[in-house]
Design a protein around this motif. Sequence first.
Motif, PDB file in Angstrom:
ATOM      1  N   VAL A 195     -18.837  48.199  12.917  1.00 29.77           N
ATOM      2  CA  VAL A 195     -17.775  48.131  13.921  1.00 29.77           C
ATOM      3  C   VAL A 195     -17.167  49.513  14.139  1.00 29.77           C
ATOM      4  N   ARG A 196     -16.930  50.260  13.073  1.00 31.56           N
ATOM      5  CA  ARG A 196     -16.355  51.590  13.196  1.00 31.56           C
ATOM      6  C   ARG A 196     -17.278  52.538  13.948  1.00 31.56           C
ATOM      7  N   VAL A 197     -18.587  52.402  13.726  1.00 34.14           N
ATOM      8  CA  VAL A 197     -19.549  53.234  14.450  1.00 34.14           C
ATOM      9  C   VAL A 197     -19.473  52.949  15.945  1.00 34.14           C
TER      10      VAL A 197
ATOM     11  N   LEU B  17     -16.907  51.710  17.601  1.00 36.22           N
ATOM     12  CA  LEU B  17     -15.618  52.178  18.110  1.00 36.22           C
ATOM     13  C   LEU B  17     -15.612  53.694  18.277  1.00 36.22           C
ATOM     14  N   ARG B  18     -16.170  54.408  17.319  1.00 34.65           N
ATOM     15  CA  ARG B  18     -16.223  55.867  17.438  1.00 34.65           C
ATOM     16  C   ARG B  18     -17.054  56.277  18.637  1.00 34.65           C
ATOM     17  N   ARG B  19     -18.135  55.551  18.883  1.00 32.77           N
ATOM     18  CA  ARG B  19     -18.968  55.865  20.045  1.00 32.77           C
ATOM     19  C   ARG B  19     -18.171  55.673  21.330  1.00 32.77           C
ATOM     20  N   LEU B  20     -17.413  54.602  21.418  1.00 30.53           N
ATOM     21  CA  LEU B  20     -16.646  54.327  22.633  1.00 30.53           C
ATOM     22  C   LEU B  20     -15.533  55.348  22.853  1.00 30.53           C
ATOM     23  N   TYR B  21     -14.889  55.763  21.779  1.00 29.92           N
ATOM     24  CA  TYR B  21     -13.738  56.656  21.906  1.00 29.92           C
ATOM     25  C   TYR B  21     -14.127  58.130  21.957  1.00 29.92           C
ATOM     26  N   ARG B  22     -15.307  58.496  21.475  1.00 28.58           N
ATOM     27  CA  ARG B  22     -15.619  59.915  21.326  1.00 28.58           C
ATOM     28  C   ARG B  22     -16.909  60.371  21.986  1.00 28.58           C
ATOM     29  N   ALA B  23     -17.856  59.495  22.163  1.00 33.25           N
ATOM     30  CA  ALA B  23     -19.160  59.920  22.680  1.00 33.25           C
ATOM     31  C   ALA B  23     -19.055  60.292  24.153  1.00 33.25           C
ATOM     32  N   GLU B  24     -20.003  61.110  24.605  1.00 33.62           N
ATOM     33  CA  GLU B  24     -20.043  61.540  26.011  1.00 33.62           C
ATOM     34  C   GLU B  24     -21.170  60.838  26.753  1.00 33.62           C
ATOM     35  N   VAL B  25     -21.321  59.553  26.518  1.00 36.12           N
ATOM     36  CA  VAL B  25     -22.320  58.755  27.217  1.00 36.12           C
ATOM     37  C   VAL B  25     -21.613  57.952  28.300  1.00 36.12           C
ATOM     38  N   PRO B  26     -22.334  57.504  29.334  1.00 38.72           N
ATOM     39  CA  PRO B  26     -21.672  56.839  30.465  1.00 38.72           C
ATOM     40  C   PRO B  26     -20.812  55.646  30.071  1.00 38.72           C
ATOM     41  N   GLU B  27     -21.302  54.773  29.166  1.00 37.81           N
ATOM     42  CA  GLU B  27     -20.508  53.594  28.827  1.00 37.81           C
ATOM     43  C   GLU B  27     -19.213  53.970  28.107  1.00 37.81           C
ATOM     44  N   ALA B  28     -19.251  55.046  27.309  1.00 39.71           N
ATOM     45  CA  ALA B  28     -18.039  55.492  26.618  1.00 39.71           C
ATOM     46  C   ALA B  28     -17.044  56.073  27.611  1.00 39.71           C
ATOM     47  N   ARG B  29     -17.537  56.795  28.598  1.00 43.71           N
ATOM     48  CA  ARG B  29     -16.638  57.341  29.618  1.00 43.71           C
ATOM     49  C   ARG B  29     -15.998  56.225  30.421  1.00 43.71           C
ATOM     50  N   ARG B  30     -16.775  55.212  30.773  1.00 48.63           N
ATOM     51  CA  ARG B  30     -16.208  54.076  31.512  1.00 48.63           C
ATOM     52  C   ARG B  30     -15.149  53.373  30.673  1.00 48.63           C
TER      53      ARG B  30
ATOM     54  N   ALA C  34      -5.208  49.125  17.361  1.00 50.09           N
ATOM     55  CA  ALA C  34      -5.975  48.876  16.149  1.00 50.09           C
ATOM     56  C   ALA C  34      -7.401  49.410  16.279  1.00 50.09           C
ATOM     57  N   ALA C  35      -8.004  49.243  17.453  1.00 55.22           N
ATOM     58  CA  ALA C  35      -9.357  49.754  17.671  1.00 55.22           C
ATOM     59  C   ALA C  35      -9.378  51.279  17.607  1.00 55.22           C
ATOM     60  N   ARG C  36      -8.363  51.918  18.180  1.00 50.82           N
ATOM     61  CA  ARG C  36      -8.294  53.383  18.172  1.00 50.82           C
ATOM     62  C   ARG C  36      -8.129  53.917  16.751  1.00 50.82           C
ATOM     63  N   VAL C  37      -7.273  53.271  15.976  1.00 52.27           N
ATOM     64  CA  VAL C  37      -7.091  53.681  14.583  1.00 52.27           C
ATOM     65  C   VAL C  37      -8.372  53.444  13.793  1.00 52.27           C
ATOM     66  N   GLY C  38      -9.046  52.299  14.055  1.00 55.46           N
ATOM     67  CA  GLY C  38     -10.293  52.008  13.374  1.00 55.46           C
ATOM     68  C   GLY C  38     -11.388  53.001  13.677  1.00 55.46           C
ATOM     69  N   ALA C  39     -11.326  53.627  14.857  1.00 56.50           N
ATOM     70  CA  ALA C  39     -12.333  54.617  15.235  1.00 56.50           C
ATOM     71  C   ALA C  39     -12.088  55.963  14.574  1.00 56.50           C
ATOM     72  N   SER C  40     -10.909  56.150  14.003  1.00 54.61           N
ATOM     73  CA  SER C  40     -10.563  57.420  13.363  1.00 54.61           C
ATOM     74  C   SER C  40     -11.309  57.570  12.041  1.00 54.61           C
ATOM     75  N   ALA C  41     -11.649  58.812  11.708  1.00 58.51           N
ATOM     76  CA  ALA C  41     -12.325  59.079  10.436  1.00 58.51           C
ATOM     77  C   ALA C  41     -11.416  58.783   9.256  1.00 58.51           C
TER      78      ALA C  41
END
Length: 262
Positions: free
Chosen positions: A9-11, A13-26, A70-77
């Motif tokens: 789940v954390r992986v 979330l990190r992809r959604l909040y930090r990655a530069e792929v189209p789905e993360a940008r959306r 909660a999702a944003r905090v969960g995405a944090s290292a």
Amino acid sequence: MRWPRRDRVRVVLRRLYRAEVPEARRFRYALLGLDLVSIGWIVTASFLPLSTPVLAVDVGLGLVLLAEFAARVGASARPWRSLTQPLELADLLGILSLLLAPLLHGGLGFLRVLRTLRLLHSVRLITSLRSDLPFFRQNEEAALAAAQLGVFIFVMTGVVFETQHRGNPHITNYSDALYFTVTTLTTTGFGDITLQGPLGRLLSVVIMLAGVTLFLRLAQTLFRPNKVRFSCPDCGLQRHEPDAVHCKACGILLNIPDEGEG
């Protein structure tokens, strides 16, 4: 070896909040939309009488924002460390003010304006805007200066409203507070609305001083020559004229990419 469910789940979330792929940008654009909706509701609610439907929307919006928090905090290292950051604490206080609205009967509503601070510090969103919108990339400093001024106006409007509307007959909703804030920070000062008490005078001084500073910064970014962001490979200078051939600091030959002709 399969990762534990929590790690998977954390992986994600990190992809959604930090990655530069189209789905993360959306996803991050959707988060900006959520922030704008929450801010719009805060403004709208100031015109509505306190009632069960209004409180229900407060709680519902608070639950959605709490899930995103909660999702944003969960995405944090380091989730627990991120909770000690001032902006995260401010965001959490704003969310709690929505969730506790039925118990507080609308009290501490001014804490909700703290959610606007997130709009200034969404670094990944700024990166997405720079890569997706050529206009933003070319006018990034002016856009950020305008955003900072807009957020300051909204936050101060919220503070003025929440500290004055119960005892000041001239401020009954956000539009009255916005009118006072704008006339004060532009030093126009029509005088038809004034803030009461020592706190009101102090707020007026803060609005004038900070407002002038932010206006000057915006004016500087608008009227000085546009520059592009390109790191010099030798000295590291970041800002150059769009047609620069050599770095003005060290003289090394530059190869600044342009937008091309389309």
